[in-house]
Design a protein around this motif. Structure first.
Motif, short mmCIF file in Angstrom:
data_model
loop_
_atom_site.label_atom_id
_atom_site.label_comp_id
_atom_site.label_asym_id
_atom_site.label_seq_id
_atom_site.Cartn_x
_atom_site.Cartn_y
_atom_site.Cartn_z
N ALA A 1 121.27 42.66 17.70
CA ALA A 1 121.63 44.00 18.17
C ALA A 1 123.10 44.31 17.90
O ALA A 1 123.96 43.43 17.98
N GLY B 1 122.94 59.16 22.15
CA GLY B 1 121.52 59.44 22.01
C GLY B 1 121.26 60.69 21.18
O GLY B 1 120.15 60.88 20.67
N GLU C 1 121.95 52.40 15.71
CA GLU C 1 120.92 51.39 15.49
C GLU C 1 120.05 51.21 16.73
O GLU C 1 120.55 51.15 17.86
N ALA C 2 118.74 51.12 16.51
CA ALA C 2 117.83 50.87 17.62
C ALA C 2 118.14 49.51 18.25
O ALA C 2 118.41 48.53 17.55
N GLY C 3 118.13 49.46 19.56
CA GLY C 3 118.44 48.19 20.24
C GLY C 3 119.91 47.96 20.47
O GLY C 3 120.30 46.90 20.98
N GLN D 1 121.49 48.71 27.47
CA GLN D 1 120.70 48.87 26.25
C GLN D 1 119.75 50.06 26.43
O GLN D 1 118.74 49.94 27.15
N PRO D 2 120.06 51.20 25.83
CA PRO D 2 119.23 52.39 26.05
C PRO D 2 117.77 52.20 25.66
O PRO D 2 116.88 52.76 26.33
N SER D 3 117.49 51.44 24.61
CA SER D 3 116.11 51.32 24.13
C SER D 3 115.21 50.62 25.14
O SER D 3 113.99 50.85 25.17
N THR D 4 115.77 49.75 25.97
CA THR D 4 114.99 49.04 26.99
C THR D 4 115.33 49.50 28.40
O THR D 4 114.70 49.05 29.36
N ASN D 5 116.36 50.34 28.50
CA ASN D 5 116.88 50.81 29.80
C ASN D 5 117.32 49.64 30.69
O ASN D 5 117.26 49.72 31.92
#
Length: 209
Positions: free
Chosen positions: A2, A61, A67-69, A121-125
């Motif tokens: 990440a 966002g 990058e994702a993650g 980490q926004p993708s997993t909150n």
């Protein structure tokens, strides 16, 4: 692995990461840092570090090139000294005169620095936040010496009005800390620990790439 994003405009935090070979994008969080009534220094640093990370998460966002993650690093530092009139928070002085006043209030005293670290980490909150504490024991210095120090090093953007990585270290008798980087603004050892334990990110491996 990440990518990391620093939720800060601090040149010192970015420098600390660069010193270990970690180069990150930075985004400045625009938040209100006013303490709440009866909020402790630990609670204040914890809250602001989280707010910074979440604010930058909301801002980035809206971008397409993130990058994702990605993991956002938020950090905040609050300093507290006990004076004759009660506890006093030490922020960034902004002016030389304020810096002199802060340092004079610290002479011969113990000052606690609370440096909060938030990883979001926004993708997993997922959000992990901890506070690292450093205690600085100030020597007795004359006002003339303090004024000369402030004039020389110009620590006007530093909480507590000194640069411990520079001439400011001569203001102290000793420092009690897990990690000397915390006093500069970012607890690197704690960052490494939390990234590994909660996000499976190895800073050493990342830096050695």
């Amino acid at each position: 692995m990440a990518s990391l994003i620093l939720a800060s405009s601090s040149q010192y935090r970015k420098m600390l990461l660069a010193n270990i070979g970690i180069y990150v994008d930075t985004h400045s969080p625009d938040i209100d840092e006013t303490p709440f009534a009866n909020e402790s220094p630990t609670e204040l640093s914890f809250r602001l570090a989280q707010q910074k990370a979440h604010k930058v998460a909301a801002d980035i966002g809206k971008l397409d090139n993130v990058e994702a993650g990605a993991i956002i690093i938020g950090s905040d530092q609050v300093a507290l000294v006990q004076t004759d009139t009660g506890p006093q928070l030490l922020g960034k002085p902004g002016t030389s005169e304020n810096a002199v006043k802060q340092l004079m209030a610290c002479q011969g005293k113990q000052v606690a620095f609370y440096t909060a670290l938030c990883l979001h980490q926004p993708s997993t909150n997922k959000t992990i936040t901890q506070v690292d504490e450093t205690r600085v024991f100030f020597r007795h210095n004359s006002e003339a010496a303090i004024r000369a120090y402030v004039e020389k090093e110009q620590p006007l953007d530093c909480a507590g009005s000194f640069k411990s990585e520079g001439l400011g270290v001569l203001l102290f008798d000793k420092i009690e800390s897990r990690d000397p980087n915390s006093l500069i603004g970012l607890p690197i050892m704690l960052l490494n620990e939390l990234l590994g334990a909660h996000f499976n990110v190895d800073l050493l491996a990342m830096a050695a790439q």
